[in-house]
Write an enzyme that holds these catalytic residues in place. Structure first.
Site, PDB file in Angstrom:
ATOM      1  N   ASP A 118       0.851  -1.191   0.000  1.00  0.00           N
ATOM      2  CA  ASP A 118       0.000   0.000   0.000  1.00  0.00           C
ATOM      3  C   ASP A 118       0.891   1.247   0.000  1.00  0.00           C
ATOM      4  O   ASP A 118       1.874   1.301   0.746  1.00  0.00           O
ATOM      5  CB  ASP A 118      -0.912  -0.023   1.245  1.00  0.00           C
ATOM      6  CG  ASP A 118      -2.061   0.967   1.124  1.00  0.00           C
ATOM      7  OD1 ASP A 118      -1.798   2.179   0.968  1.00  0.00           O
ATOM      8  OD2 ASP A 118      -3.223   0.538   1.189  1.00  0.00           O
ATOM      9  N   ILE A 119       0.556   2.220  -0.847  1.00  0.00           N
ATOM     10  CA  ILE A 119       1.412   3.420  -0.917  1.00  0.00           C
ATOM     11  C   ILE A 119       1.193   4.365   0.272  1.00  0.00           C
ATOM     12  O   ILE A 119       1.963   5.299   0.458  1.00  0.00           O
ATOM     13  CB  ILE A 119       1.207   4.273  -2.208  1.00  0.00           C
ATOM     14  CG1 ILE A 119      -0.252   4.392  -2.574  1.00  0.00           C
ATOM     15  CG2 ILE A 119       2.080   3.797  -3.341  1.00  0.00           C
ATOM     16  CD1 ILE A 119      -0.510   5.479  -3.607  1.00  0.00           C
ATOM     17  N   GLN A 139     -14.934   2.396   1.154  1.00  0.00           N
ATOM     18  CA  GLN A 139     -14.138   1.870   0.039  1.00  0.00           C
ATOM     19  C   GLN A 139     -13.804   3.025  -0.899  1.00  0.00           C
ATOM     20  O   GLN A 139     -14.692   3.774  -1.304  1.00  0.00           O
ATOM     21  CB  GLN A 139     -14.905   0.795  -0.735  1.00  0.00           C
ATOM     22  CG  GLN A 139     -14.069   0.165  -1.853  1.00  0.00           C
ATOM     23  CD  GLN A 139     -14.802  -0.951  -2.599  1.00  0.00           C
ATOM     24  OE1 GLN A 139     -16.017  -1.115  -2.454  1.00  0.00           O
ATOM     25  NE2 GLN A 139     -14.068  -1.699  -3.391  1.00  0.00           N
ATOM     26  N   HIS A 152     -10.162  -5.509  -2.748  1.00  0.00           N
ATOM     27  CA  HIS A 152      -8.822  -5.659  -2.178  1.00  0.00           C
ATOM     28  C   HIS A 152      -8.925  -5.898  -0.682  1.00  0.00           C
ATOM     29  O   HIS A 152      -9.807  -5.367  -0.009  1.00  0.00           O
ATOM     30  CB  HIS A 152      -7.949  -4.436  -2.473  1.00  0.00           C
ATOM     31  CG  HIS A 152      -8.560  -3.139  -2.049  1.00  0.00           C
ATOM     32  ND1 HIS A 152      -9.550  -2.501  -2.767  1.00  0.00           N
ATOM     33  CD2 HIS A 152      -8.336  -2.368  -0.957  1.00  0.00           C
ATOM     34  CE1 HIS A 152      -9.898  -1.393  -2.149  1.00  0.00           C
ATOM     35  NE2 HIS A 152      -9.185  -1.287  -1.045  1.00  0.00           N
ATOM     36  N   HIS A 199      -6.793  -5.609   2.843  1.00  0.00           N
ATOM     37  CA  HIS A 199      -5.636  -5.007   3.502  1.00  0.00           C
ATOM     38  C   HIS A 199      -5.066  -5.985   4.523  1.00  0.00           C
ATOM     39  O   HIS A 199      -5.821  -6.568   5.304  1.00  0.00           O
ATOM     40  CB  HIS A 199      -6.050  -3.756   4.290  1.00  0.00           C
ATOM     41  CG  HIS A 199      -6.576  -2.624   3.473  1.00  0.00           C
ATOM     42  ND1 HIS A 199      -5.859  -1.469   3.256  1.00  0.00           N
ATOM     43  CD2 HIS A 199      -7.757  -2.438   2.834  1.00  0.00           C
ATOM     44  CE1 HIS A 199      -6.574  -0.622   2.532  1.00  0.00           C
ATOM     45  NE2 HIS A 199      -7.740  -1.192   2.262  1.00  0.00           N
TER      46      HIS A 199
HETATM   47  P1  AMP Z   1      -9.924   1.402   0.517  1.00  0.00           P
HETATM   48  O1  AMP Z   1     -10.570   1.406  -0.842  1.00  0.00           O
HETATM   49  O2  AMP Z   1     -10.541   2.366   1.472  1.00  0.00           O
HETATM   50  O3  AMP Z   1      -9.851   0.010   1.113  1.00  0.00           O
HETATM   51  O4  AMP Z   1      -8.433   1.917   0.391  1.00  0.00           O
HETATM   52  C1  AMP Z   1      -7.700   1.896  -0.810  1.00  0.00           C
HETATM   53  C2  AMP Z   1      -6.246   1.704  -0.460  1.00  0.00           C
HETATM   54  O5  AMP Z   1      -5.521   1.676  -1.683  1.00  0.00           O
HETATM   55  C3  AMP Z   1      -5.637   2.836   0.388  1.00  0.00           C
HETATM   56  O6  AMP Z   1      -5.034   2.272   1.558  1.00  0.00           O
HETATM   57  C4  AMP Z   1      -4.610   3.453  -0.535  1.00  0.00           C
HETATM   58  O7  AMP Z   1      -3.461   3.893   0.155  1.00  0.00           O
HETATM   59  C5  AMP Z   1      -4.292   2.325  -1.484  1.00  0.00           C
HETATM   60  N1  AMP Z   1      -3.821   2.751  -2.798  1.00  0.00           N
HETATM   61  C6  AMP Z   1      -4.396   3.644  -3.626  1.00  0.00           C
HETATM   62  N2  AMP Z   1      -3.685   3.763  -4.765  1.00  0.00           N
HETATM   63  C7  AMP Z   1      -2.632   2.910  -4.655  1.00  0.00           C
HETATM   64  C8  AMP Z   1      -1.520   2.574  -5.496  1.00  0.00           C
HETATM   65  N3  AMP Z   1      -1.353   3.158  -6.700  1.00  0.00           N
HETATM   66  N4  AMP Z   1      -0.635   1.665  -5.051  1.00  0.00           N
HETATM   67  C9  AMP Z   1      -0.782   1.088  -3.843  1.00  0.00           C
HETATM   68  N5  AMP Z   1      -1.807   1.355  -3.004  1.00  0.00           N
HETATM   69  C10 AMP Z   1      -2.718   2.249  -3.386  1.00  0.00           C
END
Ligand code: AMP
Ligand code: ZN
Length: 140
Positions: free
Chosen positions: A29-30, A92, A98, A100
């Site tokens: 995760d970034i 989301q 995805h 975590h």
């Molecule tokens: P959520 O949809 O709330 O479960 O969170 C989306 C997750 O994706 C967040 O923790 C972001 O930091 C992560 N995220 C978004 N874009 C990227 C990316 N390009 N590479 C890695 N992680 C990402």
């Protein structure tokens, strides 16, 4: 297709990949909540758990087990949270399923901030009854 996680899957945008198999991909995760925070996606685009096929969901689960072991070995983490959001109401942000994996250490100050408030037992019972009525019965 402008799905960011499909683009990561296809290597069209950069990511830090840690594992991949036929059905799943794990990458960092970034915006890590803690060191080692990674995401596992299904390679097939599905927005939420409601769109996921059971085999894809099982594959994500199997990859989660592998990654959990690897994270603990690598980082000596003391705990691990699995978190997965479905829909805007559940916060989301990226509409591609995805999971975590968030390594945890005692006293790291992270975590979900909900208060434990005792529920009304009758209300819990009635709700359970509604859910139970919708659970498909297994055929043997
Ligand atoms: P959520 O949809 O709330 O479960 O969170 C989306 C997750 O994706 C967040 O923790 C972001 O930091 C992560 N995220 C978004 N874009 C990227 C990316 N390009 N590479 C890695 N992680 C990402
Ligand atoms: Zn996608």
């Amino acid at each position: 297709m402008d799905c960011i996680f499909c683009q990561i899957r296809d290597g069209q945008i950069p990511s830090t990949r840690v594992y991949e198999d036929a059905l799943t991909l794990a990458f960092m995760d970034i915006n890590p909540v803690n060191e080692g925070h990674l995401l596992i996606i299904s390679k097939t685009h599905a927005e939420t758990i409601y769109d996921m096929s059971p085999p894809d969901l099982a594959a994500v689960s199997a990859t989660a087990k592998k990654m959990a072991e690897a994270i603990r070995q690598a980082l000596h983490s003391e705990g691990l949270n699995l978190y997965q959001a479905n829909g805007a109401a559940a916060s989301q942000v990226v509409p591609h399923f995805h999971l975590h994996l968030i390594p945890r250490w005692k006293g790291d100050g992270k975590g979900f901030d909900w208060k434990l408030v005792k529920g009304d037992p009758e209300r819990i019972r009635v709700t359970a009854e509604k859910i139970r009525a919708q659970v498909p019965t297994e055929r043997t």
